[in-house]
Design an enzyme around this catalytic site. Structure first.
Site, PDB file in Angstrom:
ATOM      1  N   LYS A   1      79.704 -22.444  32.317  1.00 46.61           N
ATOM      2  CA  LYS A   1      79.144 -23.708  31.741  1.00 46.61           C
ATOM      3  C   LYS A   1      79.776 -24.642  30.570  1.00 46.61           C
ATOM      4  O   LYS A   1      79.854 -25.616  30.721  1.00 46.61           O
ATOM      5  CB  LYS A   1      77.658 -22.967  30.924  1.00 46.61           C
ATOM      6  CG  LYS A   1      76.678 -24.164  30.583  1.00 46.61           C
ATOM      7  CD  LYS A   1      75.506 -23.517  30.152  1.00 46.61           C
ATOM      8  CE  LYS A   1      74.508 -24.597  30.008  1.00 46.61           C
ATOM      9  NZ  LYS A   1      73.384 -24.009  29.334  1.00 46.61           N
TER      10      LYS A   1
ATOM     11  N   MET B   1      61.854  -5.998  68.444  1.00 47.64           N
ATOM     12  CA  MET B   1      63.328  -5.367  68.903  1.00 47.64           C
ATOM     13  C   MET B   1      63.183  -3.900  68.273  1.00 47.64           C
ATOM     14  O   MET B   1      63.577  -2.956  69.009  1.00 47.64           O
ATOM     15  CB  MET B   1      64.262  -6.153  68.378  1.00 47.64           C
ATOM     16  CG  MET B   1      65.679  -5.851  68.943  1.00 47.64           C
ATOM     17  SD  MET B   1      65.649  -5.961  70.831  1.00 47.64           S
ATOM     18  CE  MET B   1      66.355  -7.520  70.968  1.00 47.64           C
TER      19      MET B   1
ATOM     20  N   PHE C   1      73.299 -12.741  29.473  1.00 51.20           N
ATOM     21  CA  PHE C   1      72.448 -13.248  30.226  1.00 51.20           C
ATOM     22  C   PHE C   1      72.522 -13.886  31.368  1.00 51.20           C
ATOM     23  O   PHE C   1      73.214 -14.816  31.340  1.00 51.20           O
ATOM     24  CB  PHE C   1      71.301 -14.027  29.512  1.00 51.20           C
ATOM     25  CG  PHE C   1      69.845 -14.165  30.018  1.00 51.20           C
ATOM     26  CD1 PHE C   1      68.910 -13.381  30.503  1.00 51.20           C
ATOM     27  CD2 PHE C   1      69.688 -15.632  30.481  1.00 51.20           C
ATOM     28  CE1 PHE C   1      67.749 -13.753  31.258  1.00 51.20           C
ATOM     29  CE2 PHE C   1      68.510 -15.954  30.846  1.00 51.20           C
ATOM     30  CZ  PHE C   1      67.787 -15.066  31.399  1.00 51.20           C
ATOM     31  N   GLN C   2      71.944 -13.506  32.403  1.00 50.41           N
ATOM     32  CA  GLN C   2      72.210 -13.932  33.737  1.00 50.41           C
ATOM     33  C   GLN C   2      74.007 -13.969  34.074  1.00 50.41           C
ATOM     34  O   GLN C   2      74.185 -14.902  35.014  1.00 50.41           O
ATOM     35  CB  GLN C   2      71.714 -15.432  34.041  1.00 50.41           C
ATOM     36  CG  GLN C   2      69.927 -15.384  34.230  1.00 50.41           C
ATOM     37  CD  GLN C   2      69.295 -16.554  34.596  1.00 50.41           C
ATOM     38  OE1 GLN C   2      69.976 -17.675  34.415  1.00 50.41           O
ATOM     39  NE2 GLN C   2      68.181 -16.126  35.022  1.00 50.41           N
TER      40      GLN C   2
ATOM     41  N   GLU D   1      67.172 -19.244  46.627  1.00 43.95           N
ATOM     42  CA  GLU D   1      68.646 -19.377  46.752  1.00 43.95           C
ATOM     43  C   GLU D   1      69.169 -18.950  48.133  1.00 43.95           C
ATOM     44  O   GLU D   1      69.869 -19.636  48.669  1.00 43.95           O
ATOM     45  CB  GLU D   1      69.420 -18.939  45.513  1.00 43.95           C
ATOM     46  CG  GLU D   1      69.466 -19.474  44.309  1.00 43.95           C
ATOM     47  CD  GLU D   1      68.192 -18.814  43.564  1.00 43.95           C
ATOM     48  OE1 GLU D   1      67.510 -18.021  44.183  1.00 43.95           O
ATOM     49  OE2 GLU D   1      68.423 -19.066  42.277  1.00 43.95           O
TER      50      GLU D   1
END
Lengths: 584, 186
Positions: free
Chosen positions: A164, A482, A114-115, A52
Site C-alpha cells: 500500500k 461424472m 491484518f490481511q 475474487e
C-alpha cells in the site's frame, strides 16, 4: 521527459498504456489507493465481481475469447488467496492474465499484519511469473514486463503484488515504449531442418493424423487459418484436444471430432492406428494418451510446441519442433508447396476408407427418450437452434462439459472457453460474464451442471449489475454426474456423496437475482424453452431437468490404450462386477 | 469393444496411472544456472524441484556479476535422461533464468567443494588423522589439545573418502559448501 506520479496512478496509467479496457476486481484495504484512481477516470471499465475467484475466471473468459490479456485487481490476504484457483486454472490452460494484488505496507510485511499473506510465496508455483514491487520507481516497468511475460511464449498468468505504501509514494513513470527490452524473448521460428524432416514424412505417410491443441488457438487466428489450409491441401484428418476445439471447423470434411478419454471413436482409433502423428500445440496430457506404453504404438511422431518442456515430457517424439504454431505452419506449408505438394494418395485413400468405417460406428449414439430429456438431446437441440449465431460457449466441469465438447460444433477459434487442465468446477459462470463483457452483442451460453454452477453462482449478481445477458444452460441431473459415473463403473455403484441434495428452485433463484428463470423437464417443451432463453434480453438461468443416470461415452478408462474404448453401458459389464480391485 | 478385464488387486483406486513409464538408468548431472539476482529466485528454482519431485544432491548459489545483477546457481541432480532434459527445459523457461548449462553433458568440467571436518581424539588417532590430512592436502584451521578442524577443497568424491577415513579416528562434524563447477577450456 517522464512524469512523476503516485504508484496508484502509475498502475492505472500503465494499464491504459497496455491497451487495457476492462478490469475485473474487488476492492479492499490494501488496494484503496488504486480504486481511488479508478474512480477518477473513465478509460478503464471496472467490473465489480462478487468473489475474487470470479474475477480471475472472468479475466480468463475475456482473454480466451479476445486473444488479449485479461486483467484482475484484488486486495491483499483473502483477496489474493481467493484468486489462487483461477491462477492455477490459467497456468494449466496457458491463458494470459495479469493479476494485481494489494499488499500490506512494506514496513508491515512479515509482521502478520491484518490481511497479510505471503502472496508471491503462495502464488509462485501458480503463476508463470510473479513480482513483489517494493519500490514505486520500479512499478511501471514491472507492470509492462508483466504484460510482456503473460503474452509471450507459452502464455500464462502473472501476478504483481503491490504494498500500500508503494501505491501512495511518488516516482517517475516509465512509459511502455521506454522500458528496456526483457531478456525473456521465447523463440518463435522453428528449426528449418526439423520442419523439412516433417515435410518429408508428410509426403510419404500412409496413415497421418493432425493432433491439434490449445497452442493453435493461443498462436492467434492466423495459425487456425494455416491449419485449415494445411489440412485441406494435404487431405489429412484432424482431431483436437478439448482446448483446441474450433481451430479446425467442426463442419470441415477432415474433422474427426475431439480425441481423448471422452473423445470420438474415430479420433481415438485414428490416433492409435496412424503411422504419422503431427502434434500441433498439444501436450500429450494423460486424458489424451491413456496408457503411455500402448499410445499410438506404430507411429512416428512430430511435435510443434513453443514450450521446450512440453516436448518429450511424456511421449518421446521423432521430430521435435520448438516454435510458435503460426510461424512453424507457415514455414511448413511453404516448404511442402515448394517441393511439389506431394502426399501419398493411395495410402490416404485406404486410410480414409478405414476412418469412415470407424465413423460408421456412430459412437455418440444414445438411447433417446420421449418422456425424459436426455442431456445429449438437450445439447443437440441447443446446437441446432443456435447454429450460425454469433455464439460463445463456456462450460463448467463434468459430464456436461464432455457432452458439450462432443455435441456442439465450433467453426472458429476463441469461441469455446472451458477449464481443461485444472478441471475447475465453478469456472463457467464467471467465464461467461467475462466473455459477454468482451462481446456485448454476442450470444454467450454457459453449459453447466447444477453442482458446478452452484460453486460460483453469486456471480449472477455481477451479470445483473453489468447487464451481461449470459445464458446459464444447466443440465440438472441432481447428481455430480461424472463422480457418479466413476462410482458406478469403478466403485461398485456405491454413490458416496455424489448427489445434489437440497437444491435451490432455480426459477425462484433467478427471480431473486432479478433475471429470468426457465425450467423444462419435458422433451416436447425443450425447443420452445431454448428459443425463449435466446430471445430474452437479459441473463437467464435455464434449469433443464435431464436423465439422472446417463453416462458419458465413449470412454477410455484411465490407464487403458485408445483401442480399448467403452462405447456404451453394454461395454461396462464386468467392470461393475469386478470386486474391489479396479484399475483406473 | 472388450469390457475391462481387470485382475484383482492390480492397482489402487487412483484416477491416474501412477507407474513410472520411463524407469531407466539414473544419471547424475551438474547444472549451472545463471539467474537474475532478485528476491525469490532461489525459492523459484527450489520450488521447481520440490514441486515436481526431482532430486537436489547439492546446491550452491552466490552473486557472480554485481553490475549485471546475476547469480550462478550450481545444482547437482539425479534422474533418467528424460527427467534431466525436463529439468533443463523447465529451468530455461523461467523468466529470471538467463542460461542453463549442463556441465556433465557439455564436456569436461572442474568440480570443487569446500568442506570442514571436526575430528576429536588423542594419542595414535590424533597423529593418524594429521598424517592422513597431509596426504589429502587438508589444512588445519583450528586446533585444541583434543581436536582439529580440517579444511579441504576437492571433488565431492575426495571429500567423501576423507570423511570415511576420519570416521574411525573421531570425526564429530562435517560442513560442506556444495559443488561449484566450471567447464574446462574456453
Amino acid at each position: 521527459m517522464t512524469q512523476s506520479m503516485t504508484g496508484a496512478r502509475m498502475v492505472v496509467q500503465a494499464l491504459k498504456d497496455q491497451g487495457v479496457e476492462v478490469v475485473f476486481g474487488y476492492p479492499g484495504g490494501a488496494v484503496l489507493p488504486i480504486y481511488d484512481e479508478i474512480f477518477q477516470q473513465n478509460d478503464i471499465r471496472h467490473i465489480l465481481v462478487r468473489h475474487e475467484q470470479g474475477a480471475i475466471h472472468m479475466a480468463e473468459g475475456y482473454a480466451r475469447s479476445t486473444g488479449k490479456v485479461g486483467v484482475a485487481l484484488v486486495t491483499s490476504g483473502p483477496g489474493a488467496t481467493n484468486a489462487v484457483t483461477g491462477l492455477v486454472d490459467a497456468l494449466m490452460d496457458s491463458i494470459p492474465i495479469v493479476v494485481l494484488t494489494g499488499q500490506v505496507p512494506t514496513f508491515a510485511i512479515g509482521t502478520d499484519a491484518f490481511q497479510e499473506a505471503d502472496t508471491v510465496g503462495i502464488t509462485r508455483p501458480c503463476t508463470k511469473m510473479n513480482w513483489l514491487v517494493k519500490d514505486t520507481a520500479k512499478l511501471s516497468e514491472t507492470i509492462h514486463l508483466a504484460f510482456h511475460v503473460a503474452r509471450s511464449g507459452r502464455p500464462g498468468p502473472v501476478l504483481i503484488d503491490i504494498p500500500k505504501d508503494v501505491q501512495f509514494a511518488d516516482a517517475h513513470y516509465v512509459p511502455r515504449e521506454k522500458i528496456k527490452p526483457s531478456h525473456y524473448q521465447p523463440k518463435v521460428k522453428g528449426d528449418i531442418e526439423q520442419i523439412t524432416r516433417l515435410v518429408e514424412m508428410i509426403e510419404t505417410a500412409e496413415r497421418p493424423v493432425f493432433y491439434t491443441g490449445g497452442g493453435v488457438i493461443n498462436s492467434g487466428p492466423a495459425a487456425s487459418q494455416l491449419l485449415r489450409e494445411l489440412a485441406e491441401a494435404t487431405g489429412f484428418p484432424v482431431t483436437s484436444t478439448l482446448m483446441g476445439l474450433g481451430a479446425y471447423p467442426a463442419s470441415g470434411k477432415n474433422w474427426l471430432g475431439m480425441l481423448g478419454m471422452h473423445g470420438l471413436y474415430e479420433a481415438n482409433l485414428a490416433m492409435h492406428g496412424c503411422d504419422l502423428m503431427i502434434n500441433i500445440g498439444a501436450r500429450f496430457d494423460d486424458r489424451i494418451t491413456g496408457r503411455i506404453k500402448d499410445f499410438s504404438p506404430n507411429s512416428r511422431k512430430a511435435h510443434i510446441d513453443i514450450d521446450a518442456s512440453s516436448i518429450n515430457k511424456v511421449v518421446h517424439v521423432d521430430v521435435p519442433i520448438l516454435g510458435d504454431v503460426g510461424h512453424v505452419l507457415e514455414d511448413l506449408l511453404r516448404i511442402w508447396k515448394s517441393r511439389g505438394r506431394k502426399v501419398n494418395k493411395a495410402g490416404l485413400a485406404t486410410w480414409w476408407k478405414q476412418i469412415n468405417e470407424w465413423r460408421a460406428v456412430k459412437c455418440l449414439t444414445y438411447k433417446p427418450s420421449s418422456t425424459i430429456i436426455k442431456p445429449q438431446y438437450a445439447l443437440e437441440r441447443l446446437e441446432a437452434l443456435t447454429k450460425g449465431m454469433d455464439r460463445y460457449i463456456t462450460t463448467e466441469v463434468g459430464q456436461h462439459q464432455m457432452w458439450a465438447a462432443q455435441f456442439l460444433g465450433f467453426e472458429g477459434p476463441n469461441r469455446w472457453m472451458t477449464s481443461g487442465g485444472l478441471g475447475t468446477m465453478g469456472y463457467g459462470l464467471p467465464a461467461s460474464i467475462g466473455v459477454q463483457i468482451a462481446h456485448p452483442e454476442a450470444l454467450v451460453i454457459n453449459v453447466a451442471g447444477e453442482a458446478s454452477w452452484l460453486m460460483n453462482m453469486q456471480e449472477m449478481g455481477t451479470a445483473m449489475q453489468f447487464r451481461a445477458p449470459v445464458k446459464q444452460f444447466i443440465l440438472n441431473n441432481e447428481r455430480l454426474g461424472m463422480v457418479r459415473q466413476w462410482q458406478e463403473l469403478l466403485h461398485g455403484e456405491r454413490y458416496s456423496q455424489s448427489w445434489s441434495e437440497s437444491l435451490p428452485d432455480f426459477v425462484k433463484l433467478a427471480e431473486a437475482f432479478g433475471c429470468k428463470g426457465i425450467k423444462v423437464s419435458d422433451p416436447k417443451d425443450l425447443d420452445d424453452a431454448i428459443m425463449e432463453m435466446i430471445r430474452y434480453d437479459g441473463p437467464v438461468i435455464f434449469d433443464c431437468m435431464v436423465e439422472k443416470h446417463e453416462n458419458c461415452f465413449p470412454m477410455i478408462p484411465s490407464g487403458k490404450p485408445h483401442n480399448e474404448m467403452l462405447l456404451g453401458d453394454d461395454d461396462t459389464q464386468g467392470v461393475i462386477n469386478a470386486k474391489g480391485a479396479v484399475l483406473v | 469393444m472388450s469390457p475391462l478385464n481387470i485382475k484383482q488387486g492390480s492397482s489402487s483406486h487412483s484416477a491416474y496411472d501412477l507407474r513410472d513409464p520411463h524407469a531407466e538408468v539414473i544419471e547424475s548431472h551438474t547444472l549451472a544456472v545463471i539467474v537474475d539476482n532478485e528476491a525469490g529466485v532461489l525459492a523459484r528454482v527450489i520450488g521447481l524441484f520440490s514441486g515436481r519431485g526431482y532430486n537436489i544432491d547439492s546446491l550452491t548459489v552466490a552473486e557472480v556479476d554485481h553490475t549485471g545483477h546475476l547469480s550462478r546457481i550450481t545444482i547437482v541432480t539425479r534422474g533418467t535422461p528424460q527427467v534431466i532434459a525436463q529439468i533443463k527445459a523447465l529451468l530455461a523457461r523461467m523468466v529470471p533464468v538467463h542460461d542453463v548449462h549442463d556441465l556433465t553433458e557439455e564436456g569436461p568440467s572442474v568440480q570443487r567443494e569446500l568442506a570442514l571436518f571436526k575430528v576429536a581424539g588423542k594419542g595414535e588417532h590424533r597423529i593418524e588423522a594429521l598424517r592422513l590430512a597431509e596426504i589429502f592436502r587438508a589444512h588445519v584451521v583450528d586446533s585444541t589439545l583434543e581436536s582439529f578442524v580440517f579444511e579441504m577443497t576437492g571433488t565431492p568424491e575426495k571429500i567423501d573418502s576423507f570423511a570415511e577415513l576420519m570416521r574411525p579416528l573421531g570425526l564429530r562434524e562435517i560442513a560442506r559448501t556444495g559443488v561449484a563447477a566450471l567447464s574446462r577450456g574456453v
